[in-house]
Design a protein around this motif. Structure first.
Motif, PDB file in Angstrom:
ATOM      1  N   LEU A  16       0.825  -1.201   0.000  1.00 35.02           N
ATOM      2  CA  LEU A  16       0.000   0.000   0.000  1.00 35.02           C
ATOM      3  C   LEU A  16       0.865   1.259   0.000  1.00 35.02           C
ATOM      4  CD1 LEU A  16      -2.899   1.081   0.041  1.00 35.02           C
ATOM      5  CD2 LEU A  16      -2.781   1.027   2.537  1.00 35.02           C
ATOM      6  N   CYS A  17       1.870   1.309   0.853  1.00 35.78           N
ATOM      7  CA  CYS A  17       2.783   2.464   0.886  1.00 35.78           C
ATOM      8  C   CYS A  17       3.474   2.651  -0.458  1.00 35.78           C
ATOM      9  CB  CYS A  17       3.832   2.296   1.980  1.00 35.78           C
ATOM     10  SG  CYS A  17       3.193   2.445   3.654  1.00 35.78           S
ATOM     11  N   ALA A  18       3.877   1.546  -1.071  1.00 38.78           N
ATOM     12  CA  ALA A  18       4.598   1.607  -2.339  1.00 38.78           C
ATOM     13  C   ALA A  18       3.729   2.156  -3.459  1.00 38.78           C
ATOM     14  CB  ALA A  18       5.138   0.226  -2.706  1.00 38.78           C
ATOM     15  N   VAL A  19       2.532   1.622  -3.622  1.00 41.30           N
ATOM     16  CA  VAL A  19       1.709   2.045  -4.759  1.00 41.30           C
ATOM     17  C   VAL A  19       1.125   3.440  -4.558  1.00 41.30           C
ATOM     18  CG1 VAL A  19       1.237  -0.309  -5.522  1.00 41.30           C
ATOM     19  CG2 VAL A  19      -0.381   0.836  -4.004  1.00 41.30           C
ATOM     20  N   VAL A  20       0.758   3.782  -3.332  1.00 35.55           N
ATOM     21  CA  VAL A  20       0.259   5.135  -3.080  1.00 35.55           C
ATOM     22  C   VAL A  20       1.385   6.141  -3.304  1.00 35.55           C
ATOM     23  CG1 VAL A  20      -0.651   6.707  -1.326  1.00 35.55           C
ATOM     24  CG2 VAL A  20      -1.616   4.423  -1.553  1.00 35.55           C
ATOM     25  N   GLY A  21       2.571   5.838  -2.774  1.00 36.59           N
ATOM     26  CA  GLY A  21       3.711   6.725  -2.978  1.00 36.59           C
ATOM     27  C   GLY A  21       4.093   6.854  -4.437  1.00 36.59           C
ATOM     28  N   ALA A  22       4.191   5.735  -5.136  1.00 34.24           N
ATOM     29  CA  ALA A  22       4.567   5.767  -6.553  1.00 34.24           C
ATOM     30  C   ALA A  22       3.533   6.543  -7.371  1.00 34.24           C
ATOM     31  CB  ALA A  22       4.722   4.352  -7.097  1.00 34.24           C
ATOM     32  N   VAL A 122      -1.500 -15.166 -11.489  1.00 32.05           N
ATOM     33  CA  VAL A 122      -2.506 -14.163 -11.105  1.00 32.05           C
ATOM     34  C   VAL A 122      -1.884 -12.948 -10.413  1.00 32.05           C
ATOM     35  CG1 VAL A 122      -4.376 -15.864 -10.998  1.00 32.05           C
ATOM     36  CG2 VAL A 122      -3.122 -15.273  -8.918  1.00 32.05           C
ATOM     37  N   ALA A 123      -0.569 -12.938 -10.236  1.00 33.05           N
ATOM     38  CA  ALA A 123       0.120 -11.804  -9.609  1.00 33.05           C
ATOM     39  C   ALA A 123      -0.176 -10.467 -10.297  1.00 33.05           C
ATOM     40  CB  ALA A 123       1.616 -12.062  -9.545  1.00 33.05           C
ATOM     41  N   PRO A 124      -0.377 -10.444 -11.623  1.00 37.24           N
ATOM     42  CA  PRO A 124      -0.678  -9.158 -12.256  1.00 37.24           C
ATOM     43  C   PRO A 124      -1.961  -8.484 -11.756  1.00 37.24           C
ATOM     44  CG  PRO A 124       0.085 -10.685 -13.907  1.00 37.24           C
ATOM     45  CD  PRO A 124      -0.102 -11.474 -12.631  1.00 37.24           C
ATOM     46  N   LEU A 125      -2.787  -9.209 -11.022  1.00 38.79           N
ATOM     47  CA  LEU A 125      -3.969  -8.558 -10.448  1.00 38.79           C
ATOM     48  C   LEU A 125      -3.555  -7.438  -9.493  1.00 38.79           C
ATOM     49  CD1 LEU A 125      -6.280 -11.639  -9.779  1.00 38.79           C
ATOM     50  CD2 LEU A 125      -6.486  -9.922 -11.603  1.00 38.79           C
ATOM     51  N   ALA A 126      -2.448  -7.620  -8.776  1.00 34.51           N
ATOM     52  CA  ALA A 126      -1.944  -6.568  -7.887  1.00 34.51           C
ATOM     53  C   ALA A 126      -1.492  -5.355  -8.700  1.00 34.51           C
ATOM     54  CB  ALA A 126      -0.801  -7.093  -7.029  1.00 34.51           C
ATOM     55  N   TYR A 127      -0.890  -5.593  -9.853  1.00 30.56           N
ATOM     56  CA  TYR A 127      -0.462  -4.500 -10.724  1.00 30.56           C
ATOM     57  C   TYR A 127      -1.681  -3.764 -11.284  1.00 30.56           C
ATOM     58  CZ  TYR A 127       4.277  -6.516 -10.887  1.00 30.56           C
ATOM     59  OH  TYR A 127       5.527  -6.993 -10.570  1.00 30.56           O
ATOM     60  N   LEU A 128      -2.711  -4.519 -11.672  1.00 30.29           N
ATOM     61  CA  LEU A 128      -3.928  -3.890 -12.186  1.00 30.29           C
ATOM     62  C   LEU A 128      -4.584  -3.026 -11.112  1.00 30.29           C
ATOM     63  CD1 LEU A 128      -5.373  -6.861 -14.254  1.00 30.29           C
ATOM     64  CD2 LEU A 128      -4.436  -4.711 -15.150  1.00 30.29           C
ATOM     65  N   SER A 129      -4.574  -3.512  -9.895  1.00 35.01           N
ATOM     66  CA  SER A 129      -5.107  -2.737  -8.779  1.00 35.01           C
ATOM     67  C   SER A 129      -4.286  -1.473  -8.562  1.00 35.01           C
ATOM     68  CB  SER A 129      -5.119  -3.595  -7.515  1.00 35.01           C
ATOM     69  OG  SER A 129      -5.575  -2.855  -6.416  1.00 35.01           O
ATOM     70  N   ALA A 130      -2.973  -1.594  -8.631  1.00 35.05           N
ATOM     71  CA  ALA A 130      -2.092  -0.433  -8.479  1.00 35.05           C
ATOM     72  C   ALA A 130      -2.314   0.571  -9.610  1.00 35.05           C
ATOM     73  CB  ALA A 130      -0.635  -0.870  -8.438  1.00 35.05           C
ATOM     74  N   ARG A 132      -5.242   0.947 -11.461  1.00 34.54           N
ATOM     75  CA  ARG A 132      -6.582   1.546 -11.400  1.00 34.54           C
ATOM     76  C   ARG A 132      -6.802   2.373 -10.148  1.00 34.54           C
ATOM     77  NH1 ARG A 132      -9.102  -3.384 -14.190  1.00 34.54           N
ATOM     78  NH2 ARG A 132      -8.770  -2.746 -16.337  1.00 34.54           N
ATOM     79  N   GLY A 133      -6.261   1.913  -9.025  1.00 34.29           N
ATOM     80  CA  GLY A 133      -6.515   2.607  -7.774  1.00 34.29           C
ATOM     81  C   GLY A 133      -5.592   3.776  -7.506  1.00 34.29           C
ATOM     82  N   TRP A 134      -4.331   3.681  -7.952  1.00 34.75           N
ATOM     83  CA  TRP A 134      -3.356   4.699  -7.560  1.00 34.75           C
ATOM     84  C   TRP A 134      -2.485   5.207  -8.701  1.00 34.75           C
ATOM     85  CZ3 TRP A 134      -4.616   0.535  -4.427  1.00 34.75           C
ATOM     86  CH2 TRP A 134      -5.232   0.892  -3.229  1.00 34.75           C
ATOM     87  N   SER A 135      -2.696   4.753  -9.904  1.00 33.63           N
ATOM     88  CA  SER A 135      -1.905   5.184 -11.068  1.00 33.63           C
ATOM     89  C   SER A 135      -0.406   4.946 -10.874  1.00 33.63           C
ATOM     90  CB  SER A 135      -2.169   6.660 -11.392  1.00 33.63           C
ATOM     91  OG  SER A 135      -3.535   6.873 -11.642  1.00 33.63           O
TER      92      SER A 135
END
Length: 184
Positions: A16-22, A122-130, A132-135
């Motif tokens: 969460l910290c990583a994707v929000v920060g990025a 299915v790991a790319p689901l985390a990337y898709l979430s990152a 769509r949710g946080w760009s």
């Protein structure tokens, strides 16, 4: 049991910290969160030498999987280096943190490599979430190609990491010593 939950929740907090920060163009939230998390996992580990080696292999996997995805243009990372060939620091921090789960919360993958490969797909689901949710990442059209590159990379990397974890844990005794009682 406390270590299990610290392992699971801590890893998710790093993500969460990583994707929000990025998504905000920042690398430091991922680096700080991963450093705290990894240090806590070392402190709780009965075999810190195994964790250090897994961290190294995890970062190498990140350099390969996300480096290839970025270099091919199939995935565009926020807060990236000037060169697309090098996976961003925040992604490598995620790989380092993820490597800490293979001896605790994802230990089951050590004996079920087929499950590790399936989970990798299915790991790319985390990337898709990152994305769509946080760009934090973007998938240029056609987006399925970027997802496929990541899925294939993770389907190879995760069984490799699980195999390393199993092999190294078997070779190390309690408290980071090998089977002969010598520090690992």
């Amino acid at each position: 049991m406390r270590h299990f939950w610290t392992n699971v929740i801590g890893n998710q907090l790093v993500w969460l910290c990583a994707v929000v920060g990025a998504g905000q163009g920042l690398r430091w939230p991922a680096l700080l969160a991963a450093a705290v998390y990894v240090a806590s996992q070392f402190a709780m580990s009965a075999q810190p030498g195994v964790e250090v080696r897994l961290l190294g292999v995890g970062v190498l996997c990140g350099l390969a999987v996300d480096g290839i995805a970025g270099a091919t243009g199939q995935v565009v990372y926020a807060a990236a280096w000037p060169s697309a060939w090098l996976a961003p620091a925040w992604i490598l921090a995620l790989w380092a943190a993820f490597a800490m789960t293979l001896t605790v919360s994802l230990k089951v993958l050590q004996r079920r490599l087929w499950l590790a490969a399936a989970l990798g797909l299915v790991a790319p689901l985390a990337y898709l979430s990152a994305a769509r949710g946080w760009s934090a990442v973007a998938f240029p059209a056609p987006s399925w190609q970027g997802v496929a590159v990541l899925a294939l990379g993770w389907a190879v990397a995760l069984p490799l990491l699980a195999t390393c974890a199993r092999h190294w844990q078997r070779g190390a005794g309690p408290a980071g010593t090998n089977t002969k009682g010598v520090p690992a």
